[in-house]
Design a protein around this motif. Structure first.
Motif, PDB file in Angstrom:
ATOM      1  N   LEU A 113      -3.762  -6.302  -3.497  1.00 47.81           N
ATOM      2  CA  LEU A 113      -2.534  -6.215  -2.708  1.00 47.81           C
ATOM      3  C   LEU A 113      -2.555  -7.206  -1.557  1.00 47.81           C
ATOM      4  CD1 LEU A 113      -1.826  -2.374  -2.598  1.00 47.81           C
ATOM      5  CD2 LEU A 113      -1.278  -4.058  -4.365  1.00 47.81           C
ATOM      6  N   ALA A 114      -3.710  -7.399  -0.946  1.00 52.52           N
ATOM      7  CA  ALA A 114      -3.801  -8.366   0.143  1.00 52.52           C
ATOM      8  C   ALA A 114      -3.524  -9.772  -0.369  1.00 52.52           C
ATOM      9  CB  ALA A 114      -5.175  -8.293   0.803  1.00 52.52           C
ATOM     10  N   ALA A 115      -4.184 -10.155  -1.454  1.00 50.15           N
ATOM     11  CA  ALA A 115      -3.970 -11.494  -2.011  1.00 50.15           C
ATOM     12  C   ALA A 115      -2.518 -11.683  -2.428  1.00 50.15           C
ATOM     13  CB  ALA A 115      -4.899 -11.710  -3.203  1.00 50.15           C
ATOM     14  N   ILE A 173       0.838  -1.205   0.000  1.00 45.44           N
ATOM     15  CA  ILE A 173       0.000   0.000   0.000  1.00 45.44           C
ATOM     16  C   ILE A 173       0.873   1.255   0.000  1.00 45.44           C
ATOM     17  CG2 ILE A 173      -1.677   1.350   1.311  1.00 45.44           C
ATOM     18  CD1 ILE A 173      -2.743  -1.309   2.432  1.00 45.44           C
ATOM     19  N   LEU A 174       1.818   1.296   0.924  1.00 48.21           N
ATOM     20  CA  LEU A 174       2.692   2.462   1.026  1.00 48.21           C
ATOM     21  C   LEU A 174       3.487   2.652  -0.259  1.00 48.21           C
ATOM     22  CD1 LEU A 174       3.972   1.876   4.673  1.00 48.21           C
ATOM     23  CD2 LEU A 174       2.299   3.578   3.938  1.00 48.21           C
ATOM     24  N   GLY A 175       3.913   1.547  -0.868  1.00 42.94           N
ATOM     25  CA  GLY A 175       4.643   1.637  -2.122  1.00 42.94           C
ATOM     26  C   GLY A 175       3.792   2.144  -3.262  1.00 42.94           C
ATOM     27  N   GLU A 176       2.543   1.694  -3.336  1.00 44.62           N
ATOM     28  CA  GLU A 176       1.642   2.155  -4.399  1.00 44.62           C
ATOM     29  C   GLU A 176       1.401   3.660  -4.308  1.00 44.62           C
ATOM     30  OE1 GLU A 176      -0.145   0.654  -6.998  1.00 44.62           O
ATOM     31  OE2 GLU A 176       1.198  -1.059  -6.715  1.00 44.62           O
ATOM     32  N   ARG A 206      -6.362   5.730  -6.166  1.00 50.55           N
ATOM     33  CA  ARG A 206      -6.936   5.306  -4.887  1.00 50.55           C
ATOM     34  C   ARG A 206      -7.202   3.800  -4.901  1.00 50.55           C
ATOM     35  NH1 ARG A 206     -11.946   8.377  -1.807  1.00 50.55           N
ATOM     36  NH2 ARG A 206     -11.638   7.399   0.233  1.00 50.55           N
ATOM     37  N   LEU A 207      -6.853   3.152  -3.810  1.00 49.51           N
ATOM     38  CA  LEU A 207      -6.964   1.696  -3.724  1.00 49.51           C
ATOM     39  C   LEU A 207      -8.269   1.224  -3.100  1.00 49.51           C
ATOM     40  CD1 LEU A 207      -3.284   1.067  -2.633  1.00 49.51           C
ATOM     41  CD2 LEU A 207      -4.300   0.447  -4.838  1.00 49.51           C
TER      42      LEU A 207
END
Length: 230
Positions: free
Chosen positions: A172-174, A19-22, A83-84
């Motif tokens: 991202l979680a998967a 997340i932080l990287g995205e 936005r994710l």
């Protein structure tokens, strides 16, 4: 700058790092071996699990789900198309459902037992639960990976990304959980081409590069781990 207490092969920590990287945020990483139960870390998070995020002016933010929600609430709107978390309620519910699937169900049934048995136990004292890997636990977890991979493949065949048309927290979680066990060679990619193709797309994103560059002494990465065209 953020500070993240994490472990390199903790799937939940990997999720937050993606997340932080995205979003292009700077982060200072602090390795935390939760089985050591450091008093200073327990003061930050009495549950003694990673990750824990520090953001300026905020109390310690524990847990992948809480961190993800914090980042969306604090920064999501300004990310616009990057936005994710989707804007519509129905889409947000689907993203949260899949986040829970991977961060809870997949973690419990597959990624946690495999990472614990094959990585964490190598560094744990006997009194902390260390020792030889439990082969029955590993065998059961590998079986569980197969049906999760089938579900990912079904999602990937029916949608552009797992929760819809564009990347979200669900992807991202998967990918975070899969990446931790792909390092160990425990993902049977040959069994589902759609899941494999989806993972290759996510794995090729710039946010993944720091994860793919990490290695564990004494435990070599699988052949597929760093190969973007596996």
């Amino acid at each position: 700058m953020f500070t993240l207490f994490h472990h390199a092969f903790c799937p939940h920590s990997r999720f937050v790092r993606l997340i932080l990287g995205e979003y292009g945020f700077d982060v200072r990483l602090v390795e935390e071996r939760v089985w050591e139960r450091r008093e200073a870390f327990l003061a930050l998070n009495p549950a003694c699990v990673t990750p824990v995020l520090f953001a300026e002016g905020m109390p310690a933010i524990p847990g992948a789900g809480i961190i993800a929600e914090f980042i969306d609430e604090a920064y999501g709107a300004e990310m616009e198309q990057k936005r994710l978390m989707p804007a519509s309620m129905g889409e947000r519910i689907e993203v949260r459902r899949l986040m829970a699937w991977f961060n809870e169900k997949f973690f419990e049934e597959a990624s946690s037992p495999l990472v614990t048995e094959r990585i964490y136990k190598r560094f744990m004292n006997e009194q902390d639960g260390g020792g030889a890997p439990a082969t029955d636990v590993i065998r059961a977890a590998k079986t569980n990976v197969r049906y999760h991979l089938t579900y990912i493949g079904w999602l990937a065949r029916t949608r552009n990304f797992l929760a819809g048309d564009r990347p979200t927290y669900a992807d991202l979680a998967a990918a975070a959980h899969l990446s931790a066990i792909d390092y160990l060679g425990d993902v049977p990619w040959s069994e589902d081409d759609a899941a494999k193709a989806w993972y290759a797309r996510v794995k090729s994103r710039p946010s993944f590069r720091p994860l793919l560059s990490e290695w564990l002494a004494g435990v070599p990465a699988s052949r597929t781990y760093v190969d973007l065209d596996f």
